[in-house]
Design an enzyme around this catalytic site. Structure first.
Site, mmCIF file in Angstrom:
data_model
loop_
_atom_site.group_PDB
_atom_site.id
_atom_site.type_symbol
_atom_site.label_atom_id
_atom_site.label_comp_id
_atom_site.label_asym_id
_atom_site.label_seq_id
_atom_site.Cartn_x
_atom_site.Cartn_y
_atom_site.Cartn_z
ATOM 1 N N ILE A 14 0.828 -1.199 0.000
ATOM 2 C CA ILE A 14 0.000 0.000 0.000
ATOM 3 C C ILE A 14 0.869 1.259 0.000
ATOM 4 O O ILE A 14 0.621 2.211 -0.741
ATOM 5 C CB ILE A 14 -0.944 0.019 1.219
ATOM 6 C CG1 ILE A 14 -1.894 -1.184 1.158
ATOM 7 C CG2 ILE A 14 -1.730 1.319 1.269
ATOM 8 C CD1 ILE A 14 -2.746 -1.235 -0.090
ATOM 9 N N ASP A 33 11.408 3.224 4.832
ATOM 10 C CA ASP A 33 11.225 1.809 5.139
ATOM 11 C C ASP A 33 12.479 1.289 5.827
ATOM 12 O O ASP A 33 13.597 1.710 5.502
ATOM 13 C CB ASP A 33 10.959 0.999 3.868
ATOM 14 C CG ASP A 33 10.249 -0.313 4.160
ATOM 15 O OD1 ASP A 33 9.047 -0.424 3.870
ATOM 16 O OD2 ASP A 33 10.908 -1.230 4.701
ATOM 17 N N THR A 85 0.095 -4.198 10.810
ATOM 18 C CA THR A 85 -0.554 -4.311 12.121
ATOM 19 C C THR A 85 -0.885 -5.790 12.345
ATOM 20 O O THR A 85 -2.037 -6.207 12.170
ATOM 21 C CB THR A 85 -1.836 -3.458 12.201
ATOM 22 O OG1 THR A 85 -2.628 -3.671 11.015
ATOM 23 C CG2 THR A 85 -1.504 -1.991 12.299
ATOM 24 N N ARG A 173 -8.489 0.955 0.686
ATOM 25 C CA ARG A 173 -9.617 0.100 0.290
ATOM 26 C C ARG A 173 -9.399 -0.341 -1.152
ATOM 27 O O ARG A 173 -10.222 -0.094 -2.029
ATOM 28 C CB ARG A 173 -10.930 0.877 0.415
ATOM 29 C CG ARG A 173 -11.154 1.480 1.792
ATOM 30 C CD ARG A 173 -12.210 2.559 1.751
ATOM 31 N NE ARG A 173 -13.563 2.026 1.797
ATOM 32 C CZ ARG A 173 -14.644 2.710 1.462
ATOM 33 N NH1 ARG A 173 -14.524 3.946 1.033
ATOM 34 N NH2 ARG A 173 -15.839 2.178 1.556
ATOM 35 N N LYS A 225 -13.460 0.162 7.615
ATOM 36 C CA LYS A 225 -12.646 -0.829 6.917
ATOM 37 C C LYS A 225 -12.849 -2.224 7.512
ATOM 38 O O LYS A 225 -12.984 -3.220 6.791
ATOM 39 C CB LYS A 225 -11.166 -0.425 7.022
ATOM 40 C CG LYS A 225 -10.178 -1.468 6.503
ATOM 41 C CD LYS A 225 -10.285 -1.640 5.000
ATOM 42 C CE LYS A 225 -9.306 -2.704 4.503
ATOM 43 N NZ LYS A 225 -7.899 -2.330 4.666
ATOM 44 N N CYS A 279 -6.407 -8.893 4.456
ATOM 45 C CA CYS A 279 -7.561 -8.125 4.954
ATOM 46 C C CYS A 279 -8.672 -9.000 5.498
ATOM 47 O O CYS A 279 -8.941 -8.999 6.690
ATOM 48 C CB CYS A 279 -8.108 -7.237 3.833
ATOM 49 S SG CYS A 279 -7.035 -5.849 3.408
ATOM 50 N N PHE A 344 -3.351 -16.357 -2.489
ATOM 51 C CA PHE A 344 -4.557 -16.285 -1.670
ATOM 52 C C PHE A 344 -5.809 -15.991 -2.487
ATOM 53 O O PHE A 344 -6.927 -16.116 -1.981
ATOM 54 C CB PHE A 344 -4.395 -15.272 -0.526
ATOM 55 C CG PHE A 344 -4.650 -13.827 -0.877
ATOM 56 C CD1 PHE A 344 -5.930 -13.329 -0.953
ATOM 57 C CD2 PHE A 344 -3.592 -12.962 -1.099
ATOM 58 C CE1 PHE A 344 -6.171 -11.995 -1.261
ATOM 59 C CE2 PHE A 344 -3.814 -11.626 -1.406
ATOM 60 C CZ PHE A 344 -5.112 -11.141 -1.487
ATOM 61 N N LYS A 345 -5.644 -15.636 -3.778
ATOM 62 C CA LYS A 345 -6.789 -15.412 -4.656
ATOM 63 C C LYS A 345 -6.330 -15.595 -6.099
ATOM 64 O O LYS A 345 -5.128 -15.654 -6.379
ATOM 65 C CB LYS A 345 -7.386 -14.014 -4.438
ATOM 66 C CG LYS A 345 -6.438 -12.872 -4.729
ATOM 67 C CD LYS A 345 -7.140 -11.536 -4.573
ATOM 68 C CE LYS A 345 -8.177 -11.375 -5.646
ATOM 69 N NZ LYS A 345 -8.834 -10.052 -5.574
#
Length: 429
Positions: A14, A33, A85, A173, A225, A279, A344-345
């Site tokens: 992101i 970073d 997080t 999002r 969110k 997410c 994952f998708k």
């Protein structure tokens, strides 16, 4: 006050696209970073993640001098925090009391890192997906580190008091694989700790956001969110539970859902091997951890979806038993299993929180024979994985004894696949 220099803390999936979008609008952007490799890669005009079109934008921004990456924060007019997080403990739903606790240490470290370079008039925005109250906590950490500056707090919001530094929450999002487009086109939820904080955040995002910037308070923005992804998680849990019920009743769940969805007010999602990504598989826990007694449905959905991978593994165990009974001269070591899809998708390379990857790893750990992983979107497995190897679709299809479809990548569709030992968790074969 205009935003001449913008700093983005955390240059991951992101943070880097967000930094690149500001830089593409001729803003001076400082990306921060702790990963030296990521910093060096970006400063060469290259990217360390996979996201369509991002490489061209970053290359142009670095070449034109609008984007640079560093390991320590420098003065800027706005700071966007986009750090992980995670949770303090491993996600585990075997016990009703096993509720993971959010780990805000990355946000705290980021806050303490930018505090020395803050000045009056600056704006700090938390983009990291966070439990309710995290933005207020961040403001407290900043205030503790810089007592010479004033920061907003909930009581100051009600009093409408002006502060030296503005603080807001604006959750990302976006959909992996479409981040560049969706950062620009999607609406943004702006949750300032005061009305002034919200207004300044809107001013910043309008640098490149074409969607509507909808203003609310920080807590509601945080919850928005989490609500979006929890809603999705509950809907997927219904589909996954339905697939288990149908398997027991010898009903084709894919046909059943197709028939049910013909009703004008029904839209059942498709089941799968579990729920993954950074997410949907994670965000509901932020709600559950904050309100464990109230979040009954959300908690149950998490347990249903987290239990689905084990159900898939049990189906593989049954297939191994059936195969050995049909081939009495063979042992488990002679049985080759192919697992199709590790991301994952569909149609991305992202392995984060992937149930497909975890299922494949567990099968490789428990199976005495060979396990093949088929993932057309990656060229190498993470270094931490050494129990199975990547294989091509053609090789796996022709040599494996048991076939397990986990992700419906485009490369796997429109394929005639016949096998007596086929487990299709996505309903495409």
């Amino acid at each position: 006050m205009s935003f001449n220099t913008i700093s983005v803390i955390g240059l991951g999936y992101i943070g880097l696209p967000t930094a690149a979008m500001f830089a593409s609008r001729k803003k001076n952007v400082i990306g921060v970073d702790v990963n030296q490799h990521a910093v060096d890669t970006i400063n060469r005009g290259e990217i360390h993640i996979v996201e369509p079109d991002l490489d061209m934008i970053v290359h142009a921004a670095v070449t034109e001098g609008y984007l640079k990456a560093v390991t320590s924060p420098e003065p800027a007019d706005a700071f966007l925090i986009a750090v992980p997080t995670p949770f303090k403990s491993t996600l585990n739903t075997k016990s009703d009391s096993a509720i993971p606790e959010p780990d805000l240490s990355y946000i705290k470290k980021a806050s303490e890192a930018i505090a020395p370079v803050l000045k009056k008039g600056d704006l700090v925005i938390l983009e990291s997906t966070s439990p309710v109250g995290a933005t207020e906590q961040m403001a407290e950490w900043l205030a503790a580190a810089r007592p010479d500056l004033s920061f907003p707090s909930p009581n100051k919001e009600s009093a409408g008091e002006e502060t030296d530094v503005n603080v807001a929450h604006c959750p990302e999002r976006v959909l992996p694989g479409h981040v560049v487009r969706e950062l620009v086109e999607n609406d943004r939820v702006i949750g300032g700790m005061t009305a002034k904080c919200s207004a300044r955040a809107v001013e910043l995002y309008k640098t490149f956001v074409q969607g509507e910037c909808v203003i609310t308070n920080a807590r509601t923005a945080e919850m928005a969110k989490l609500t979006e992804n929890s809603c999705r998680d509950v809907q997927i849990a219904f589909a996954n539970e339905l697939s288990i019920i149908c398997d027991k009743l010898n009903i084709d769940v894919w046909e059943l859902i197709s028939l049910a969805n013909r009703h004008p007010r029904i839209n059942i999602l498709q089941p799968g091997p579990g729920v993954g990504g950074h997410c949907i598989a994670v965000d509901p826990w932020f709600i559950v951890s904050k309100t464990p007694d109230e979040a009954q449905l959300i908690h149950t959905a998490r347990k249903v979806n987290d239990a689905k991978p084990q159900w898939v593994i049990n189906k593989v165990k049954l297939a191994i038993t059936d195969f050995l009974q049909a081939n009495p001269t063979k042992t488990a070591k002679d049985v080759t299993i192919a697992c199709y899809g590790l991301a994952f998708k569909p149609d991305i390379d992202d392995l984060r929180e992937s149930p497909a990857l975890n299922i494949t790893k567990q099968i490789a750990d428990l199976h005495a024979g060979k396990v093949m992983g088929v993932e057309p979107n990656i060229s190498d497995l993470p270094k931490s994985i050494n129990t199975f190897q990547l294989s091509t679709f053609v090789t796996a299809k022709s040599t494996a004894d048991i076939h397990l479809l986990l992700v419906d990548h485009k490369e796997f569709k429109d394929v005639v696949f016949k096998s007596d030992y086929l487990i299709d968790t996505k309903g495409i074969w």
